[in-house]
Design an enzyme around this catalytic site. Structure first.
Site, PDB file in Angstrom:
ATOM      1  N   GLU A  43       0.835  -1.196   0.000  1.00  0.00           N
ATOM      2  CA  GLU A  43       0.000   0.000   0.000  1.00  0.00           C
ATOM      3  C   GLU A  43       0.872   1.250   0.000  1.00  0.00           C
ATOM      4  O   GLU A  43       1.941   1.271   0.616  1.00  0.00           O
ATOM      5  CB  GLU A  43      -0.898  -0.013   1.243  1.00  0.00           C
ATOM      6  CG  GLU A  43      -2.031   0.976   1.205  1.00  0.00           C
ATOM      7  CD  GLU A  43      -3.041   0.692   2.319  1.00  0.00           C
ATOM      8  OE1 GLU A  43      -3.463   1.667   2.959  1.00  0.00           O
ATOM      9  OE2 GLU A  43      -3.373  -0.488   2.556  1.00  0.00           O
TER      10      GLU A  43
ATOM     11  N   ASP B 163      -0.046   5.482   0.458  1.00  0.00           N
ATOM     12  CA  ASP B 163      -1.214   6.294   0.804  1.00  0.00           C
ATOM     13  C   ASP B 163      -0.970   7.789   0.856  1.00  0.00           C
ATOM     14  O   ASP B 163       0.037   8.240   1.405  1.00  0.00           O
ATOM     15  CB  ASP B 163      -1.719   5.938   2.216  1.00  0.00           C
ATOM     16  CG  ASP B 163      -2.049   4.474   2.397  1.00  0.00           C
ATOM     17  OD1 ASP B 163      -2.404   3.828   1.407  1.00  0.00           O
ATOM     18  OD2 ASP B 163      -1.958   3.999   3.541  1.00  0.00           O
TER      19      ASP B 163
ATOM     20  N   GLU C  87      -3.632  10.315   2.726  1.00  0.00           N
ATOM     21  CA  GLU C  87      -4.892  10.415   3.457  1.00  0.00           C
ATOM     22  C   GLU C  87      -5.052  11.844   3.961  1.00  0.00           C
ATOM     23  O   GLU C  87      -4.101  12.455   4.447  1.00  0.00           O
ATOM     24  CB  GLU C  87      -4.916   9.453   4.642  1.00  0.00           C
ATOM     25  CG  GLU C  87      -4.975   7.992   4.237  1.00  0.00           C
ATOM     26  CD  GLU C  87      -4.987   7.074   5.456  1.00  0.00           C
ATOM     27  OE1 GLU C  87      -5.898   6.240   5.541  1.00  0.00           O
ATOM     28  OE2 GLU C  87      -4.083   7.193   6.300  1.00  0.00           O
TER      29      GLU C  87
ATOM     30  N   GLN D 210      -1.754  12.993   5.652  1.00  0.00           N
ATOM     31  CA  GLN D 210      -0.933  11.882   6.128  1.00  0.00           C
ATOM     32  C   GLN D 210      -0.451  11.049   4.950  1.00  0.00           C
ATOM     33  O   GLN D 210      -1.206  10.813   4.011  1.00  0.00           O
ATOM     34  CB  GLN D 210      -1.779  11.011   7.066  1.00  0.00           C
ATOM     35  CG  GLN D 210      -1.091   9.765   7.594  1.00  0.00           C
ATOM     36  CD  GLN D 210      -1.881   9.139   8.740  1.00  0.00           C
ATOM     37  OE1 GLN D 210      -1.966   9.709   9.823  1.00  0.00           O
ATOM     38  NE2 GLN D 210      -2.474   7.973   8.501  1.00  0.00           N
ATOM     39  N   THR D 211       0.812  10.615   4.991  1.00  0.00           N
ATOM     40  CA  THR D 211       1.317   9.641   4.018  1.00  0.00           C
ATOM     41  C   THR D 211       1.743   8.392   4.772  1.00  0.00           C
ATOM     42  O   THR D 211       2.110   8.443   5.944  1.00  0.00           O
ATOM     43  CB  THR D 211       2.514  10.193   3.213  1.00  0.00           C
ATOM     44  OG1 THR D 211       3.599  10.496   4.092  1.00  0.00           O
ATOM     45  CG2 THR D 211       2.117  11.437   2.424  1.00  0.00           C
TER      46      THR D 211
ATOM     47  N   GLY E 200       3.625   0.722  11.382  1.00  0.00           N
ATOM     48  CA  GLY E 200       3.059   1.872  10.700  1.00  0.00           C
ATOM     49  C   GLY E 200       4.145   2.866  10.348  1.00  0.00           C
ATOM     50  O   GLY E 200       5.018   3.162  11.170  1.00  0.00           O
TER      51      GLY E 200
ATOM     52  N   ARG F 237       6.149   4.619  20.553  1.00  0.00           N
ATOM     53  CA  ARG F 237       5.730   3.522  19.678  1.00  0.00           C
ATOM     54  C   ARG F 237       6.877   2.560  19.388  1.00  0.00           C
ATOM     55  O   ARG F 237       6.689   1.350  19.363  1.00  0.00           O
ATOM     56  CB  ARG F 237       5.209   4.141  18.376  1.00  0.00           C
ATOM     57  CG  ARG F 237       4.427   3.213  17.483  1.00  0.00           C
ATOM     58  CD  ARG F 237       3.905   4.024  16.322  1.00  0.00           C
ATOM     59  NE  ARG F 237       3.002   3.277  15.474  1.00  0.00           N
ATOM     60  CZ  ARG F 237       2.492   3.762  14.360  1.00  0.00           C
ATOM     61  NH1 ARG F 237       2.795   4.988  13.969  1.00  0.00           N
ATOM     62  NH2 ARG F 237       1.678   3.030  13.631  1.00  0.00           N
TER      63      ARG F 237
END
Length: 336
Positions: free
Chosen positions: A112, A114, A116, A129-130, A141, A283
């Site tokens: 994917e 993206d 967004e 967001q990419t 992520g 994270r």
């Protein structure tokens, strides 16, 4: 447009990739196609409306449903672009996406790439967001978030993805904003299988705005996202055919950002990036191996979003793919 024709076009692009990949005139050198030439409706019935003989498409979200469209073909590498105008006013919980995926073909190991756009409450700006995944690496992520130097609901702006076998470059109005270089340490986490191009608008109330604090308010519906100036300049393939090998042979991995545009990208990132997974200590105790840590980026992010550096908050994002699987079958002069 057939796959063979697209392969021929991509051969032309490949021969000039080194010259044009960092050029502000890239899109001007590539053909703009109509909606019917490249896409077909995906979902939403009457919430997808085609205007101006296929040169403009409206995607609508209302209380009944969102909407979306999908490319006719799968592509392996190329340049993909559209001009997009986002809904205005209160847009909390609304997500507009322009992205590539092969989730329908590869349920457990999809790729994917993206763009967004995350809506917001009245008085606050859209956020962009990419992200990307390879080989189903959804547990890692790789989101980056940004504010923009313009109001994306007031006019059309161009959003583009350049994807080769060695890198991914995201562009906004022909300004490169993110470059992902494939490294050996990434293994299969770099997108490498043919993908389809999508555009969607949908209700992401559960996560899109302050982790779900603000939800879609249908008093402000319908929410309409407008798409135009479609560019699909890649190698169309059948994933079970030998065309994949031909595309790999045709594509040129030397897609470079010219120096003056590298400076523009650095300026954008230092002034407008608000989150990067590479600096998210809550994270990842150790940044993923492909991360190249920049002291300038780190200092800018520490001022904008101290929580990124370890207050225990978990960054939320990436909900579009969940929607894709369950739908029923982001202004001042930026001085770039």
């Amino acid at each position: 447009m057939g796959g063979c024709h697209l392969c021929f076009l991509f051969l032309c692009l490949s021969s000039a990739m080194v010259v044009v990949s960092g050029s502000s005139s890239m899109n001007n050198n590539l053909p703009i196609i109509t909606f019917e030439d490249g896409y077909t409706p995906l979902f939403g019935d009457n919430n997808l409306i085609i205007h101006n003989d296929g040169k403009l498409v409206h995607l609508t979200l209302d209380q009944r449903t969102g909407s979306g469209f999908v490319s006719h073909e799968l592509y392996l590498h190329g340049y993909f672009s559209a001009k997009i105008k986002l809904p205005a006013d209160y847009t909390a919980g609304v997500v507009v996406a322009f992205y590539m995926s092969n989730g329908d073909l590869f349920k457990k190991n999809h790729d994917e790439i993206d763009f967004e756009f995350l809506g917001n409450i009245r008085g606050r700006d859209w956020r962009m967001q990419t992200n990307f995944y390879g080989n189903g690496s959804t547990n890692t992520g790789r989101e980056e978030r940004y504010d923009l130097w313009f109001d994306p609901s007031q006019d059309f702006h161009q959003y583009s993805i350049l994807w080769t076998d060695s890198k991914i470059i995201f562009y906004v109005d022909n300004v490169p904003i993110r470059e992902v270089k494939r490294t050996e340490s990434m293994g299969g986490d770099f997108p490498s299988k043919p993908m389809t191009l999508y555009a969607t608008i949908w209700d992401a109330s559960d996560w899109a705005t302050d982790g779900g604090k603000y939800r879609v308010n249908y008093k402000y519906a319908p929410y309409v996202a407008e798409f135009s100036n479609f560019v699909m300049h890649g190698c169309g393939v059948d994933p079970i055919d030998e065309n994949v090998a031909k595309c790999n042979n045709a594509q040129n991995s030397k897609a470079n950002i010219i120096p003056k545009h590298k400076i523009k990208m650095e300026n954008f990132r230092n002034n407008h990036m608000t989150y990067s997974y590479c600096y998210d200590r809550a994270r990842y105790q150790v940044p993923p191996p492909e991360c190249v840590i920049s002291l300038e980026e780190a200092e800018a992010l520490r001022k904008l979003d101290p929580t990124t550096f370890g207050d225990g908050r978990r960054h939320r994002g990436g909900g579009k793919q969940r929607h894709h699987q369950s739908k029923g079958r982001k202004a001042e002069d930026a001085s770039f």
